[in-house]
Design a protein around this motif. Structure first.
Motif, PDB file in Angstrom:
ATOM      1  N   GLU A  48       0.823  -1.213   0.000  1.00 38.94           N
ATOM      2  CA  GLU A  48       0.000   0.000   0.000  1.00 38.94           C
ATOM      3  C   GLU A  48       0.856   1.262   0.000  1.00 38.94           C
ATOM      4  O   GLU A  48       0.524   2.253  -0.648  1.00 38.94           O
ATOM      5  CB  GLU A  48      -0.930  -0.010   1.211  1.00 38.94           C
ATOM      6  CG  GLU A  48      -1.963   1.087   1.237  1.00 38.94           C
ATOM      7  CD  GLU A  48      -3.042   0.916   0.157  1.00 38.94           C
ATOM      8  OE1 GLU A  48      -2.924   1.610  -0.862  1.00 38.94           O
ATOM      9  OE2 GLU A  48      -3.967   0.105   0.340  1.00 38.94           O
ATOM     10  N   ALA A  85       1.215   6.450  -0.567  1.00 34.88           N
ATOM     11  CA  ALA A  85       1.586   6.514   0.838  1.00 34.88           C
ATOM     12  C   ALA A  85       0.350   6.364   1.721  1.00 34.88           C
ATOM     13  O   ALA A  85      -0.252   5.290   1.760  1.00 34.88           O
ATOM     14  CB  ALA A  85       2.361   7.774   1.159  1.00 34.88           C
ATOM     15  N   SER A  86      -0.057   7.446   2.375  1.00 34.45           N
ATOM     16  CA  SER A  86      -1.065   7.296   3.427  1.00 34.45           C
ATOM     17  C   SER A  86      -2.480   7.030   2.912  1.00 34.45           C
ATOM     18  O   SER A  86      -3.353   6.661   3.688  1.00 34.45           O
ATOM     19  CB  SER A  86      -1.073   8.538   4.313  1.00 34.45           C
ATOM     20  OG  SER A  86      -1.572   9.642   3.589  1.00 34.45           O
ATOM     21  N   ILE A  87      -2.754   7.206   1.634  1.00 36.28           N
ATOM     22  CA  ILE A  87      -4.112   6.961   1.120  1.00 36.28           C
ATOM     23  C   ILE A  87      -4.279   5.470   0.820  1.00 36.28           C
ATOM     24  O   ILE A  87      -3.525   4.919   0.036  1.00 36.28           O
ATOM     25  CB  ILE A  87      -4.380   7.747  -0.180  1.00 36.28           C
ATOM     26  CG1 ILE A  87      -4.113   9.241   0.032  1.00 36.28           C
ATOM     27  CG2 ILE A  87      -5.798   7.527  -0.661  1.00 36.28           C
ATOM     28  CD1 ILE A  87      -4.270  10.065  -1.241  1.00 36.28           C
ATOM     29  N   PRO A  88      -5.276   4.830   1.415  1.00 34.48           N
ATOM     30  CA  PRO A  88      -5.428   3.374   1.220  1.00 34.48           C
ATOM     31  C   PRO A  88      -6.083   3.043  -0.119  1.00 34.48           C
ATOM     32  O   PRO A  88      -7.121   2.425  -0.169  1.00 34.48           O
ATOM     33  CB  PRO A  88      -6.304   2.954   2.391  1.00 34.48           C
ATOM     34  CG  PRO A  88      -7.087   4.170   2.750  1.00 34.48           C
ATOM     35  CD  PRO A  88      -6.233   5.360   2.402  1.00 34.48           C
ATOM     36  N   GLY A  93      -4.840  12.595   0.904  1.00 35.72           N
ATOM     37  CA  GLY A  93      -3.943  12.456   2.041  1.00 35.72           C
ATOM     38  C   GLY A  93      -2.505  12.692   1.636  1.00 35.72           C
ATOM     39  O   GLY A  93      -2.204  12.962   0.466  1.00 35.72           O
ATOM     40  N   LYS A  94      -1.607  12.585   2.598  1.00 35.30           N
ATOM     41  CA  LYS A  94      -0.191  12.799   2.313  1.00 35.30           C
ATOM     42  C   LYS A  94       0.340  11.657   1.453  1.00 35.30           C
ATOM     43  O   LYS A  94       0.180  10.491   1.805  1.00 35.30           O
ATOM     44  CB  LYS A  94       0.608  12.896   3.606  1.00 35.30           C
ATOM     45  CG  LYS A  94       0.546  14.288   4.179  1.00 35.30           C
ATOM     46  CD  LYS A  94       1.795  14.671   4.950  1.00 35.30           C
ATOM     47  CE  LYS A  94       1.714  16.152   5.322  1.00 35.30           C
ATOM     48  NZ  LYS A  94       2.303  16.439   6.614  1.00 35.30           N
ATOM     49  N   PRO A  96       4.146   9.437   6.789  1.00 33.73           N
ATOM     50  CA  PRO A  96       2.996   8.943   6.013  1.00 33.73           C
ATOM     51  C   PRO A  96       3.295   7.606   5.326  1.00 33.73           C
ATOM     52  O   PRO A  96       2.458   6.701   5.320  1.00 33.73           O
ATOM     53  CB  PRO A  96       2.760  10.049   4.984  1.00 33.73           C
ATOM     54  CG  PRO A  96       3.250  11.284   5.659  1.00 33.73           C
ATOM     55  CD  PRO A  96       4.461  10.839   6.456  1.00 33.73           C
ATOM     56  N   SER A 135       3.479   4.915   7.957  1.00 26.44           N
ATOM     57  CA  SER A 135       2.164   4.562   8.501  1.00 26.44           C
ATOM     58  C   SER A 135       1.419   3.626   7.551  1.00 26.44           C
ATOM     59  O   SER A 135       0.634   2.788   7.982  1.00 26.44           O
ATOM     60  CB  SER A 135       1.341   5.804   8.812  1.00 26.44           C
ATOM     61  OG  SER A 135       0.672   6.263   7.668  1.00 26.44           O
ATOM     62  N   ALA A 136       1.671   3.776   6.240  1.00 24.16           N
ATOM     63  CA  ALA A 136       1.062   2.833   5.291  1.00 24.16           C
ATOM     64  C   ALA A 136       1.701   1.451   5.439  1.00 24.16           C
ATOM     65  O   ALA A 136       1.007   0.431   5.391  1.00 24.16           O
ATOM     66  CB  ALA A 136       1.210   3.346   3.863  1.00 24.16           C
TER      67      ALA A 136
END
Lengths: 418, 418
Positions: free
Chosen positions: B123, B128-131, B293-294, B300, B303-304
């Motif tokens: 992912e 990055a942070s956008i799923p 998102g970032k 970021p 976090s993914a």
């Protein structure tokens, strides 16, 4: 090519969403899902589908062994719960769009899912086309979910948009919403925040593992928003939105409320206009995620039902990870909110309940103040919802105890009124 | 309360993302994930972690039976593929952030997943942070995905934002991006669109079941965007964004391209500024969904990776539903694009290749035209990327064959030039 399950659907309800689903399914042959029977209340009403599809006997659906999925999109919470619980007990998967029913019966519904092992999916009940439940359930399942704030009711957002963009007053905007089909003839469910808090109740479960009856949550609607409030907001370069918010405090407990809030123009939620919904998820390290889409309407809601049906082909179930796999977070009322209050007469305002008051204005017939209130005061009283008093949260409204202690002295000096 | 799997991680790479992950894991004890060993290239480099954690021997990680997850966040595609494939073969789950490696080796990686049965999640490699992968995989898995367009590269979006908001020229904006760490010292990977098309290659797989080497996809970057282009955009009330887009045509085949595009101010993608990413998913019946998102940066991205690790606890695997469970959609080049082209001299522009030209302007030293080109012409030539020629798509640029036939006569009359 495909090994997914064949879905044979028994549909309860053929209103806006039910008929939308019927049409949508006709255009998605790859789903291998067909509606075998539709249960309706009024057999006399003209329907855009073959007569043979309909029945008024719910057991024709609930006891049909061919039917492996019940889709329930009726309006009344009581009958909806009976249908859903019977269906689960009869070994059928269930997809529901009944937010009120889900919010009010969540403990029983959790137990029924556990006992029967059946899937119970309800993405369409939250923000229609925005897959918020699925994302909370599947993606933000660590302890980094700092907060979530959302516009979850399209009708009130439509009304507020019209108040701001077209300078309508509340009654005019409501009338327009009703004319366009964005608000019911009895709009109190939407306007007074009941619909939003119902959705918020089960979103709290998927976000934080919190189970709370909506009656116990802090909420109100937009019924008392005054055109002066809109003017004040505009002067500050802000809008007013009905924001559902949950925020993790430093002690790990969760603050939650559904209350109108001033939203700066550059806030993600300011982007959400008309009947749309939006969700901002603030998670540690990834900053803010923003999800946006249509929050109501026949096809957007039907498409969310469709995505649940699609997931059922793979036997998808909500795992309620925050509830069962993590230590669930606790809800707390032990914090403070920074509020704007507009009112007609000081006599309706219990000034002594405020921790402090930072600003007050009496230039017009209608007055307003900005101050800080303990949340328990809001939960235990209703002066802030009566006598045409309008309470709106300021941006970033949550003040934790620790901040109060630090700020109090300084603010008292600045304000010099308590 | 928790029955999830204990994760023991072998980490490859301790750069921006690797170190970010190390810090993030220290703050998420509930994940029950610990890094046992980190493999690095340069043992002399000072690291913010105990020396005992590091090794330069990859087999210390790949052959350690205690390690059940390999996280690979190095920069080079070749070694990354070797690490990932060995790890999968050795019975370990793998999380990777290496977009280039994934894009270029997708067929082998699909086969490795099938043969080994191991999870391979990435992912963090997309936005990055956008799923976005998870949502395409889990939520939009029916035949209603009409289109998807996205800003998937934060560096170029940062540069374009600075060109528009602060009126910098391209070189100044690039320099600022480099100073702030949003662009590499060799920025060509980002600026010329390679990074974006790599991400787009595997997003096409999750969206439509399409497997195509990035070299075969139609793409360019923002290297030739001229300040006059920005002026023209501003005059039309538009911005320029590097947009990755895929769109289902009437014949069910998919058009795909990664090319700068004019974006009206009220478009969702206009909301995406600076180093952020955004994805607009257009699905039947639910209108447009917008995810924001970032899209880059240490935390970021980490976090993914973390969300992928979290999913591994439940043995989550991508099912590649569009590829394996549905009839995958086919990529086509048999369509047309409406383009703006700015240039210094007509001699660089093969006018005869245009279906028609609707506008042309020669008021300044630099000229521009708006016209319609067959996509095969763009794939087979490079006049539109050389000689300081800048090609930017107009909003809604895709023209299908059927539309061409209807419009051609009228446009020829209007334009009167071919």
């Amino acid at each position: 090519m495909s090994y997914h399950k064949q879905l044979t659907i028994g549909l309860f309800g053929f209103g806006v969403v039910g008929e939308g689903l019927y049409k949508v399914l006709q255009q998605t042959p790859s789903l291998s899902a067909s509606i075998k029977k539709v249960c309706i209340k009024d057999p006399a009403k003209k329907r855009n589908a073959p007569v043979s599809l309909f029945t008024t006997e719910r057991d024709e659906l609930l006891n049909d062994p061919d039917i492996n999925v019940i889709v329930e999109v009726i309006n009344e919470a009581g009958p909806a719960f009976e249908i859903v619980s019977t269906a689960l007990k009869n070994g059928k998967s269930v997809v529901s769009a009944s937010k009120k029913m889900i919010a009010e019966h969540l403990p029983e519904l959790l137990q029924l899912q556990e006992v029967t092992g059946q899937s119970f999916l309800y993405e369409s009940a939250a923000c229609a086309s925005i897959p918020v439940i699925r994302n909370l359930e599947e993606y933000y399942d660590n302890d980094l979910l700092h907060g979530i704030k959302a516009i979850v009711n399209g009708s009130t957002n439509f009304i507020l948009t019209k108040i701001f963009e077209d300078k309508l007053d509340f009654q005019q905007a409501l009338l327009l919403a009703q004319q366009l089909g964005f608000a019911e003839s009895d709009p109190s469910l939407d306007v007074e925040g009941y619909d939003a808090v119902n959705k918020w109740a089960f979103l709290l479960t998927h976000a934080y593992g919190i189970i709370e009856h909506p009656n116990n949550l802090l909420f109100t609607g937009i019924q008392n928003i005054h055109s002066m409030d809109a003017r004040v907001a505009a002067e500050k370069g802000q809008q007013i939105k009905l924001v559902a918010q949950a925020q993790k405090l430093h002690n790990g407990q969760v603050a939650s409320f559904v209350i109108p809030q001033f939203v700066p123009q550059d806030d993600h939620l300011a982007f959400v206009k008309h009947e749309y919904n939006g969700v901002v998820i603030e998670s540690g390290f990834s900053d803010k995620q923003f999800f946006y889409g249509k929050g109501a309407g026949s096809f957007p809601t039907a498409s969310a039902v469709l995505s649940d049906l699609s997931a059922l082909r793979y036997d998808y179930k909500y795992e309620y990870k925050k509830l069962y796999h993590h230590q669930p977070n606790k809800l707390t009322n032990d914090y403070y909110l920074r509020v704007y209050v507009s009112f007609t007469d000081w006599k309706h305002i219990p000034r002594e309940k405020f921790e402090w008051i930072e600003e007050w204005h009496a230039r017009e017939e209608r007055k307003y103040l900005v101050g800080v209130l303990p949340v328990n005061e809001l939960l235990q009283s209703d002066w802030w919802k009566t006598n045409a008093t309008s309470l709106i949260l300021t941006p970033d409204p949550v003040i934790e105890d620790i901040a109060i202690k630090q700020l109090k002295k300084k603010s008292l000096e600045l304000a010099g009124i308590i």
